[in-house]
Enzyme design. Sequence first.
Site, short mmCIF file in Angstrom:
data_model
loop_
_atom_site.label_atom_id
_atom_site.label_comp_id
_atom_site.label_asym_id
_atom_site.label_seq_id
_atom_site.Cartn_x
_atom_site.Cartn_y
_atom_site.Cartn_z
N CYS A 140 0.82 -1.21 0.00
CA CYS A 140 0.00 0.00 0.00
C CYS A 140 0.86 1.26 0.00
O CYS A 140 0.62 2.19 -0.79
CB CYS A 140 -0.95 -0.01 1.20
SG CYS A 140 -0.13 -0.38 2.78
N HIS A 220 -2.12 5.51 6.52
CA HIS A 220 -0.74 5.97 6.64
C HIS A 220 -0.68 7.44 6.21
O HIS A 220 -1.53 7.91 5.47
CB HIS A 220 0.19 5.17 5.72
CG HIS A 220 0.12 3.69 5.90
ND1 HIS A 220 0.43 3.05 7.09
CD2 HIS A 220 -0.17 2.69 5.03
CE1 HIS A 220 0.31 1.74 6.94
NE2 HIS A 220 -0.06 1.50 5.69
#
Length: 341
Positions: A140, A220
């Site tokens: 990711c 994130h």
Amino acid sequence: MIKVAINGYGTIGKRVADAVAAQPDMEVIGVSKTSVSAEAYIAKERGYPLYIADLGKKPAFEKAGIEVAGDVEAMLKAADIVVDATPGGVGEKNRPIYEKLGKKAIFQGGEDHEVAGFSFNAHANYNEAENHQFARVVSCNSTGLVRIIHALDQAFGVARVRAVMVRRGADPDDVKRGPIDAIVLNPASIPSHHGPDVNTVLPHINIVTLAMIVPTTFMHMHSIQMDLKKETTREEVLKVFENHSRIGLVRKTMGIKSNAQLREYTQDLGRPRTDLWENGVFEESVSILDGKEFYCFQAIHQEADVVPENIDCIRALMGTVKDPQESIRMTNEALGLVAIG
């Protein structure tokens, strides 16, 4: 129709299954679970045939009211291609099975590059995939980095990248992980694995990454600095992002300054599972200093941004759509992916 098997119906697998089912040229021929779980009930509700590795567990599934279609090998034999969304390290063990059956397979970023021998990003190297049996969609974080680096490299050239990954501690449903009250260097040494992972797709990029884990679950956050080869302006950079179908802009006027607010926004948009499939670049942070120094913050939804990449990787490996932009358009349209901002 491309017949797709999803081996591992968890955080990524369940999202990829729904994305496959939404495509006009693909169908889910089965998903796999190792034990009875909430996801197994979701698979039942979705109407996906459920396969298990150990048929000795079939009575436990049937007792829970979940029909078992057969064992995993039967699912694999019926598929044209397999998306392996098993936990990191398991895909490597599964590869010999795919080789024995002569099946193409897509691994996730939790596996090492060497497991597939080819790492994939739709915008960066779609056309290199067709002659491979295996591919790996980078993680990711790496997907988010490759998208933005490749976009600016195509437009202005990228001489150097330095980026800090502020990583979520766990996925929202992962109650076994932390930290709860700490900031953990991940790792304390430099670089983190993300830079080398980016280089599996963009080998010419000079990149160093650092990473830490913080007590949050939603997304994130990246702090990115790039040295560009050509002089440019903030306005020109924003135009590049506006023209990229998988880079969204969190506009200053939205008033969003956190991952939690961004997640709430995707929820209010009605996104499935509140998924942010695209990069979330904070418009206010986009800066150009001295003509060539680029800076920004971007949010990366760890559960979601690799999903459209898996779909494009299916077409790329199968060779059914030759033009990467056409595959990207098909994927985005079927998902309802219109980049924010």
